[in-house]
Design a protein around this motif. Structure first.
Motif, short mmCIF file in Angstrom:
data_model
loop_
_atom_site.label_atom_id
_atom_site.label_comp_id
_atom_site.label_asym_id
_atom_site.label_seq_id
_atom_site.Cartn_x
_atom_site.Cartn_y
_atom_site.Cartn_z
N GLY A 4 0.80 -1.21 0.00
CA GLY A 4 0.00 0.00 0.00
C GLY A 4 0.83 1.27 0.00
O GLY A 4 0.54 2.22 -0.73
N LEU A 5 1.90 1.30 0.80
CA LEU A 5 2.75 2.49 0.86
C LEU A 5 3.51 2.67 -0.46
O LEU A 5 3.70 3.80 -0.92
N ALA A 45 -2.16 8.33 -4.13
CA ALA A 45 -2.07 8.66 -2.70
C ALA A 45 -3.24 8.12 -1.89
O ALA A 45 -3.11 7.88 -0.69
N GLY A 46 -4.39 7.93 -2.51
CA GLY A 46 -5.55 7.46 -1.77
C GLY A 46 -5.62 5.97 -1.60
O GLY A 46 -6.70 5.40 -1.44
N ASP A 47 -4.46 5.30 -1.61
CA ASP A 47 -4.43 3.84 -1.47
C ASP A 47 -5.17 3.39 -0.22
O ASP A 47 -5.04 4.00 0.84
N ILE A 48 -5.93 2.30 -0.34
CA ILE A 48 -6.63 1.74 0.81
C ILE A 48 -6.08 0.38 1.23
O ILE A 48 -6.48 -0.15 2.26
N VAL A 49 -5.14 -0.17 0.44
CA VAL A 49 -4.58 -1.48 0.78
C VAL A 49 -3.78 -1.39 2.09
O VAL A 49 -3.93 -2.24 2.98
N PRO A 88 -8.69 22.17 -0.35
CA PRO A 88 -9.48 21.07 -0.93
C PRO A 88 -8.77 19.72 -0.79
O PRO A 88 -7.55 19.62 -0.98
N GLY A 89 -9.53 18.70 -0.45
CA GLY A 89 -8.95 17.39 -0.20
C GLY A 89 -8.23 16.80 -1.39
O GLY A 89 -7.25 16.06 -1.23
N PHE A 90 -8.69 17.12 -2.61
CA PHE A 90 -8.07 16.51 -3.78
C PHE A 90 -6.60 16.93 -3.94
O PHE A 90 -5.82 16.26 -4.61
N MET A 91 -6.22 18.07 -3.31
CA MET A 91 -4.84 18.54 -3.41
C MET A 91 -3.85 17.55 -2.80
O MET A 91 -2.69 17.48 -3.20
N LEU A 142 3.38 10.37 -0.68
CA LEU A 142 3.90 9.61 0.45
C LEU A 142 3.34 10.15 1.77
O LEU A 142 2.93 9.38 2.65
N GLU A 143 3.33 11.47 1.88
CA GLU A 143 2.78 12.08 3.10
C GLU A 143 1.32 11.70 3.29
O GLU A 143 0.88 11.34 4.39
N THR A 144 0.55 11.79 2.20
CA THR A 144 -0.86 11.42 2.27
C THR A 144 -1.02 9.93 2.56
O THR A 144 -1.89 9.54 3.37
N GLY A 145 -0.20 9.11 1.92
CA GLY A 145 -0.28 7.67 2.16
C GLY A 145 0.02 7.30 3.59
O GLY A 145 -0.64 6.43 4.18
#
Length: 441
Positions: A122-123, A131-135, A195-198, A215-218
């Motif tokens: 996932g990372l 960035a929006g990985d859920i694994v 905005p969240g999409f950023m 990476l930060e978002t992940g």
């Protein structure tokens, strides 16, 4: 008997073809279509956003129709579906291992190894592509919940499910209800927030800079968001998957039709009605304060809470379809054996339908590979650091692109199914879980 590096007996490998149930695989295949559609919004990186900061607020009437539909049907509704199926699959694996003679401790160790590798995958996925990985997020949840609940009694599971539901109401629903009763919906949320999409960095023209943001978002989603889910009751749907797997709800939907019907009707109704205010506000049909529409606002909280019900309703609807489908196939087959001309013509139609069901189920069997393939087909084509096509698409054209991507993975998965081959990601993960010499599954 072979052993892993931890000297844990592995009496068998993963699930064998004859052990697979249609409902979970079909649900995963449909889920991936919903996921790829729900991920379209942040790829529209040049679009004008409204107070929600997520769905674009511009476009034609067709774009607004797509946005309205996505808010009601998809946004914050697909992840609970994923969580349930993830928990269901974990318990299935655990029960298969123990039934084959492995100890509960040994089966739990295999699942723990799987969770750790999912976090790694996932990372890597979030850093390199999406960035929006859920694994990784569900890797953390499965690591903690598997450690605590896999071997707990059904009674204990029910107690913790109820406790989680109370936490969800307290932390999410209660503030919304209180603000609504006071007539102060605008006291929740901040329409001026970034905005969240950023956070997905699709708008960044430099891949390396975008990778840093991803990476930060992940890391945030994988570790902090999962911790908040554990504390705030977000684990409820996951544990419901544990409970349902012990009852074999998806393997034997005919035995659970009453439960499934109620869950489908109530869940989808509650889920869609809970998202209706946000959808109406987004298209300008409902006048509410901008803060209430923001990502931390009252309408989004209401949509989030009711999304759990919708996700469960979707699973139940698929299970009911599978029960109807398998019963119909059995009747058609009996009619063909009897030589009925009407049944023969019905059988031809059923044959086409069977191909569709088999192809979508093939995606479900290779859900990790197809999920990663979505990003490979999306990010380099749509992001500003790639070809930048996302700048020129609108909500409805992006939805068509997403469906096309999903259909490509359907074709690829069905080809692998006919060739008797697993998905590449599943093959790698299986080797990491069981070792090179574990008994074939």
């Amino acid at each position: 008997m072979t052993t892993t590096s931890e000297e844990t007996p592995v009496r068998r490998g993963g699930v064998r073809a004859e052990e697979r149930a249609l409902a979970p695989d079909l649900a995963r295949g449909i889920m991936l279509l919903l996921i790829v559609l729900s991920n379209t919004a942040f790829h529209l990186w040049a679009a004008r956003r409204g107070p929600s900061g997520w769905q674009p607020a511009d476009g034609s009437w067709l774009d607004h129709a797509v946005q309205f539909t996505m808010i009601i049907v998809l946004d914050l509704r697909v992840y609970p579906l994923f969580a349930f199926l993830f928990g269901y699959g974990m318990m299935q694996l655990f029960l298969r291992q123990t039934a084959a003679g492995n100890s509960e401790r040994g089966a739990a160790r295999i699942l723990r190894r799987r969770s750790l590798w999912l976090i790694v995958i996932g990372l890597l996925h979030s850093t390199l592509l999406m960035a929006g990985d859920i694994v990784g997020y569900y890797g953390v949840l499965s690591l903690v919940l598997g450690l605590v609940f896999l071997r707990r009694s059904e009674r204990a599971l029910k107690r913790w499910i109820c406790a989680g539901a109370v936490l969800i109401v307290f932390f999410a629903a209660q503030p919304v209800v209180s603000a609504l009763l006071r007539g102060e919906l605008g006291t929740l949320g901040d329409a001026g927030a970034e905005p969240g999409f950023m956070a997905y960095a699709a708008q960044e023209g430099n891949w390396l800079t975008a990778a840093g943001t991803r990476l930060e978002t992940g890391l945030f989603i994988t570790f902090l968001a999962s911790a908040l889910a554990l504390v705030g009751g977000g684990y409820v749907v996951f544990l419901l998957g544990f409970w349902a797997a012990r009852r074999r709800v998806l393997e034997e939907p005919g035995r659970h039709r009453t439960l499934l019907r109620r869950t489908a009707v109530i869940g989808i109704t509650v889920g869609w009605l809970g998202a209706l205010p946000a959808a109406l506000a987004h298209v300008g049909a409902l006048d509410v304060p901008a803060d209430a529409q923001s990502e931390e606002g009252a309408l989004t909280l209401l949509r989030d809470v009711t999304g759990n019900a919708a996700g469960l309703g979707y699973v139940a609807a698929v299970a009911l379809f599978v029960h109807w489908w398998t019963s119909r196939r059995a009747r058609v087959g009996a009619g063909e054996i009897a030589g009925s001309a009407a049944s023969a013509s019905g059988g031809a139609g059923a044959g086409a339908g069977a191909t569709v069901v088999a192809a979508v189920s093939a995606v479900g069997k290779r859900s990790l590979s197809c999920y990663l393939a979505h990003s490979l087909l999306f990010a380099p084509v749509l992001a500003a650091w790639g070809l930048g096509l996302g700048e020129h698409l609108s909500s409805w054209t992006m939805a068509l692109f997403a469906v096309g991507v999903w259909l490509l993975t359907v074709a690829g998965a069905y080809a692998l199914e006919r060739a008797g081959r697993r998905g590449p990601a599943e093959a790698v993960l299986r080797r990491l879980m069981y070792g090179a010499r574990a008994k074939a599954g």
